[in-house]
Motif scaffolding. Sequence first.
Motif: not given
Lengths: 449, 327
Positions: B256-264
């Motif tokens: 929930a608290t981290t970006p959803i894409t690999t780059k993110g």
Amino acid sequence: MSKIADGILKAVKQVKGGVLVDHHKDTKDMATVRITPPERVILPMQQHIGAPCSPIVKVGDHVDVGQKIADSDQYVSAPIHASVSGKVTAVSEVKVANGRLLPAITIENDGEMTLSEDIKPPKVENKADLIKAIRNSGLVGLGGAGFPSHVKFNIPDDKNIDTLIINAAECEPFITVDYRECIENTRNIVDGVYLLKDILGFKNIIIAVEDNKPDAIKILKDIADMDNHKDNAVKVMTLKSKYPQGAEKMMVQSATGRIVPAGKLPADVGCVVANVGSVAFIARHVRTGRPIISRTLTVSGSAIANPMNVRVPVGIEASKVIDFCGGFKKDPVKIIAGGPMMGTALIDTDVPILKSNNALLAFADETRTNKKERACIRCGRCVAACPMNLIPTDIEALALSKDADALGKAGIMVCMECGSCAYSCPAGKPLVQYMRLGKDVIRQAGANK
Amino acid sequence: MKKLTVSASPHVRSSYTVPDIMLDVIIALVPALIASIVLFGFRSLLITVVCVASCIVFEYISRKIMKRDTTIGDLSAIVTGMLLAFNLPVTIPLWMCVVGCFFAIVVIKQFFGGIGQNFVNPAIGGRIVMLVSFSSAMTNWTEPLKWKDGLDAVSTATPLASLEIGGNITSLPSLLDMFLGVRGGCIGETCAAALLIGFVYLLIRRVIKPTIPLCFVGTVAVIMLIAGKGNFEFMLYEILAGGLLLGAIFMATDYATTPITTKGKVIFAIGCGIITAVIRLFANLPEGVSYSIIIMNILVPHIESITKPRPFGAEKEKKSKKEEAAS
């Protein structure tokens, strides 16, 4: 296996996303069985994408097998032919698989199966002849979408098309229609491939199959290596068995590395993608002149007594097909026209089978279809699964807030509703429904402008 | 024939559900729980049980009061309880644990809409509140393995506090002890071996991808290697000390608290690594992992907005100057 692999192309590019679904190709070794012609057939006036047809026969008329009974003067349309001989008993609205009411012609079978005198092999010497023949045959894409084939092959002269991709991927679970086509109708596929190559002048022809069908790969490889065509233009390509590998844009990317721009067609990047069954049909039509009046269906699923591949006349009612396959062995909970990933759930079994239907699946349980819906935990599985690089979970929120601009920017219109997102969602979200809702929001916003 | 179910496609779904994911995380935390009991005694278990129980109770009550459906069945409250417990010293008074759990579940998670909606990791949020409110109780470290002798807890310093650039590392536990967790620290953070077993389990079960833990720990390692002027041992101590592994594997990977894409995820993890290293090297704080994760948590929406994937076949977005001026 190693011997088969000789000289077979590997995908140029692995496509992103997708999901590994259980194949369930239970009927793959079952030879296609012809069904006994039913007492009546119901032929809806729209069995394709594009303009509906208008009836050219009326109640009381006698029609023969293969006689044209409906047509349209619109370009994107495909005529409809009688699939049995007999009397037209009704021209009325009927319910079709997706729940819509469509005008349809009902023909009472006289049991004679008299072939229409109109059926004679067309003269095909050039592109115009071929396109005309395909239109007259009523062919629509047999892979499921039902786009009129004559439109697809009638490539405008300003477009530079070099590659024909023949789609034998059959990535939907359960369905084995294309596989059986490869095994049983090899001759027609060969003829179709070389006919299209010679007349339409494709430089490359790639027959694409998923790697879980080694028998089909072997047969298609033999076709590609045929002696009288030494220019090596026809090649077989194996693709990783991964849903939705058989989707048109995925196919183009796997086979050529080219990316179809959003809102464009494969023709815009020099490719035409055709279903293997459609290619075989074209060859047979050119040889015999028979229009599309029957098709093969995979009848399978946990509720069907005897799963099998059946050749049925277009317009037969689904219930008759199920009866032919031994009926239900368990109470069906869900019946699907098409595959489990993209098919349409039926309300009832009295709907007619259309040209573009490739399967009829009945399931006794739906333990995996009814997942409890929970809050999104942002795990990102839908994002990883989306072959179109969308963020389904964001689109859900935008669709619910009816933000047409943001939905457009999020790229929702490239969504092909393959279902990979909803399949993989651990929170059980009906993400495909949100995608459809979002597209509707955009359409309405467009209409209001 | 009975009535048929009519629903939108797809008609098959994967069998993996949210409770399955949470259960996998709980299983992955079990080795660290066992290690904490071995190292710091049964009080570790007591702390964990109190935290888990209070998280479940707070989640249940707050959902009831807010008239929302009960969500304790998704098992996420258990994960929060375990993670918070693992971030506490063994001497922590139990009532303080309950306060921390209240903050984590009620304020951070439920006030913002429950599972998936919280903007920072609940366990870290709870821990930071406790760290600020009860700073001496939260930094009261005891020596490991002494609990069996029945003696009163022997106070010690954490290796992290003793670590100094160019300082004497002979006074520190051996690297093997550091790896096995025989050192002072929070109950669940010390045993690197147990945490790595959990990490491998999460990877095998595909609950997480290795992106965030590797980038996070890797960034800290690189910075520490440079700061320690190429001292490899110093770098290893920095990786094994404090809550870096626990944070990188279990808290910085919270969906929930981290970006959803690999780059993110890469940007997020590198940011965590940099902040952790900077806090450890320059700030007057005992530890930087929690702060680094919480700061990056807050930045997630911004990371997301710059790492949005381009839809298939969409043209590269060219912002015209007019648009830029307008925005």
